[in-house]
Motif scaffolding. Structure first.
Motif, mmCIF file in Angstrom:
data_model
loop_
_atom_site.group_PDB
_atom_site.id
_atom_site.type_symbol
_atom_site.label_atom_id
_atom_site.label_comp_id
_atom_site.label_asym_id
_atom_site.label_seq_id
_atom_site.Cartn_x
_atom_site.Cartn_y
_atom_site.Cartn_z
ATOM 1 N N THR A 149 0.735 -1.275 -0.080
ATOM 2 C CA THR A 149 0.120 0.163 -0.067
ATOM 3 C C THR A 149 0.762 1.235 0.047
ATOM 4 O O THR A 149 0.444 2.386 -0.644
ATOM 5 N N VAL A 150 2.061 1.166 0.606
ATOM 6 C CA VAL A 150 2.874 2.447 0.489
ATOM 7 C C VAL A 150 3.345 2.566 -0.897
ATOM 8 O O VAL A 150 3.459 3.765 -1.333
ATOM 9 N N VAL A 151 3.843 1.444 -1.422
ATOM 10 C CA VAL A 151 4.118 1.495 -3.032
ATOM 11 C C VAL A 151 3.158 2.101 -3.974
ATOM 12 O O VAL A 151 3.287 3.048 -4.643
ATOM 13 N N LEU A 152 1.757 1.527 -3.625
ATOM 14 C CA LEU A 152 0.761 1.878 -4.561
ATOM 15 C C LEU A 152 0.550 3.451 -4.189
ATOM 16 O O LEU A 152 0.275 4.355 -5.105
ATOM 17 N N SER A 153 0.647 3.857 -2.840
ATOM 18 C CA SER A 153 0.254 5.341 -2.698
ATOM 19 C C SER A 153 1.378 6.247 -3.127
ATOM 20 O O SER A 153 1.038 7.259 -3.710
ATOM 21 N N TYR A 154 2.378 6.003 -3.162
ATOM 22 C CA TYR A 154 3.590 6.610 -3.687
ATOM 23 C C TYR A 154 3.457 6.811 -5.218
ATOM 24 O O TYR A 154 3.428 7.811 -5.884
ATOM 25 N N LEU A 155 3.020 5.678 -5.814
ATOM 26 C CA LEU A 155 2.810 5.793 -7.411
ATOM 27 C C LEU A 155 1.563 6.707 -7.522
ATOM 28 O O LEU A 155 1.537 7.323 -8.534
ATOM 29 N N SER A 156 0.596 6.644 -6.957
ATOM 30 C CA SER A 156 -0.682 7.250 -7.079
ATOM 31 C C SER A 156 -0.266 8.635 -6.907
ATOM 32 O O SER A 156 -0.900 9.572 -7.520
ATOM 33 N N GLY A 157 0.706 9.064 -5.893
ATOM 34 C CA GLY A 157 0.952 10.361 -5.622
ATOM 35 C C GLY A 157 1.673 11.172 -7.034
ATOM 36 O O GLY A 157 1.625 12.300 -7.196
ATOM 37 N N LEU A 158 2.521 10.311 -7.433
ATOM 38 C CA LEU A 158 3.420 11.050 -8.531
ATOM 39 C C LEU A 158 2.727 11.159 -9.754
ATOM 40 O O LEU A 158 2.926 11.961 -10.548
ATOM 41 N N ILE A 159 1.593 10.258 -9.908
ATOM 42 C CA ILE A 159 0.793 10.291 -11.282
ATOM 43 C C ILE A 159 -0.447 11.002 -11.026
ATOM 44 O O ILE A 159 -1.359 11.274 -11.983
ATOM 45 N N ARG A 160 -0.797 11.431 -9.632
ATOM 46 C CA ARG A 160 -2.041 12.139 -9.418
ATOM 47 C C ARG A 160 -3.350 11.264 -9.572
ATOM 48 O O ARG A 160 -4.150 11.621 -10.401
ATOM 49 N N ALA A 161 -3.233 9.957 -9.206
ATOM 50 C CA ALA A 161 -4.409 8.789 -9.357
ATOM 51 C C ALA A 161 -5.061 8.965 -8.008
ATOM 52 O O ALA A 161 -5.327 7.982 -7.336
ATOM 53 N N ASP A 162 -5.643 10.166 -7.865
ATOM 54 C CA ASP A 162 -6.480 10.581 -6.509
ATOM 55 C C ASP A 162 -7.661 9.266 -6.700
ATOM 56 O O ASP A 162 -7.953 8.661 -5.687
ATOM 57 N N LEU A 163 -8.404 9.273 -7.852
ATOM 58 C CA LEU A 163 -9.533 8.286 -7.828
ATOM 59 C C LEU A 163 -9.227 6.924 -7.523
ATOM 60 O O LEU A 163 -9.802 6.184 -6.883
ATOM 61 N N ALA A 197 6.794 15.208 -7.135
ATOM 62 C CA ALA A 197 6.403 15.241 -8.386
ATOM 63 C C ALA A 197 6.220 16.879 -8.783
ATOM 64 O O ALA A 197 6.636 17.253 -9.810
ATOM 65 N N LYS A 198 5.641 17.774 -7.922
ATOM 66 C CA LYS A 198 5.406 18.972 -8.181
ATOM 67 C C LYS A 198 7.017 19.643 -8.289
ATOM 68 O O LYS A 198 7.233 20.404 -9.059
ATOM 69 N N ARG A 199 7.927 19.372 -7.455
ATOM 70 C CA ARG A 199 9.075 19.813 -7.439
ATOM 71 C C ARG A 199 9.793 19.566 -8.768
ATOM 72 O O ARG A 199 10.691 20.236 -9.532
ATOM 73 N N TYR A 200 9.695 18.190 -9.136
ATOM 74 C CA TYR A 200 10.175 17.753 -10.463
ATOM 75 C C TYR A 200 9.501 18.559 -11.629
ATOM 76 O O TYR A 200 10.550 18.937 -12.552
ATOM 77 N N ILE A 201 8.254 18.728 -11.592
ATOM 78 C CA ILE A 201 7.816 19.504 -12.489
ATOM 79 C C ILE A 201 8.155 21.033 -12.747
ATOM 80 O O ILE A 201 8.460 21.509 -13.817
ATOM 81 N N ARG A 202 8.383 21.739 -11.483
ATOM 82 C CA ARG A 202 8.968 22.734 -11.446
ATOM 83 C C ARG A 202 10.270 22.807 -11.676
ATOM 84 O O ARG A 202 10.658 24.034 -12.644
ATOM 85 N N ASN A 203 11.198 22.186 -11.595
ATOM 86 C CA ASN A 203 12.662 21.970 -11.941
ATOM 87 C C ASN A 203 12.537 21.652 -13.697
ATOM 88 O O ASN A 203 13.505 22.365 -14.103
ATOM 89 N N ALA A 204 11.598 20.935 -14.070
ATOM 90 C CA ALA A 204 11.769 20.613 -15.564
ATOM 91 C C ALA A 204 11.414 21.921 -16.059
ATOM 92 O O ALA A 204 11.769 22.312 -17.248
#
Length: 127
Positions: free
Chosen positions: A41-55, A116-123
């Motif tokens: 569940t930690v791995v899944l929630s981390y992946l969900s956070g990276l790709i913004r899979a809230d639903l 993810a936000k920091r990565y997008i901002r830096n990109a």
């Protein structure tokens, strides 16, 4: 791929991890499934956070809790089942473990969103 990954995350979330963990605990007196449940569940929630899979994370947790609750209800007539989890009932244990897992997931999800936000901002800045 944009829609497939959230669907895969949702599908993996739908597994009744809490019920499987307490069943393994009951049958083999083994706590290993609790650790596996937490890691998955930690791995899944981390992946969900990276790709913004809230639903995916919300619906997956609801389905997982519901199926854990349902399978537990099927075991309730067994007096050994309820006696094993004393002083709390198996229903209370499912609720407590699900809440603890949800809190852990939300913490990890928040950390992943910030990364993810920091990565997008830096990109954007490097362009």
């Amino acid at each position: 791929m944009r829609r497939i990954l959230p669907f895969i995350i949702f599908t993996i979330y739908c597994i009744p991890y809490v019920y499987l963990s307490i069943r393994k605990d009951f049958e083999d007196d083994s706590k290993i499934n609790y650790i596996i449940m937490a890691m998955v569940t930690v791995v899944l929630s981390y992946l969900s956070g990276l790709i913004r899979a809230d639903l995916s994370i919300i619906l997956g947790n609801i389905v997982s809790f519901s199926t854990s609750y349902f399978y537990n209800a099927l075991r309730l007539p067994d007096p050994k089942w309820e006696k094993y989890f004393s002083p709390v009932t198996s229903v209370e244990q499912i609720v407590l473990i699900s809440l603890a897992a949800l809190v852990l997931q939300m913490i990890v999800y928040t950390v992943a969103r910030k990364r993810a936000k920091r990565y997008i901002r830096n990109a954007m800045v490097s362009k």
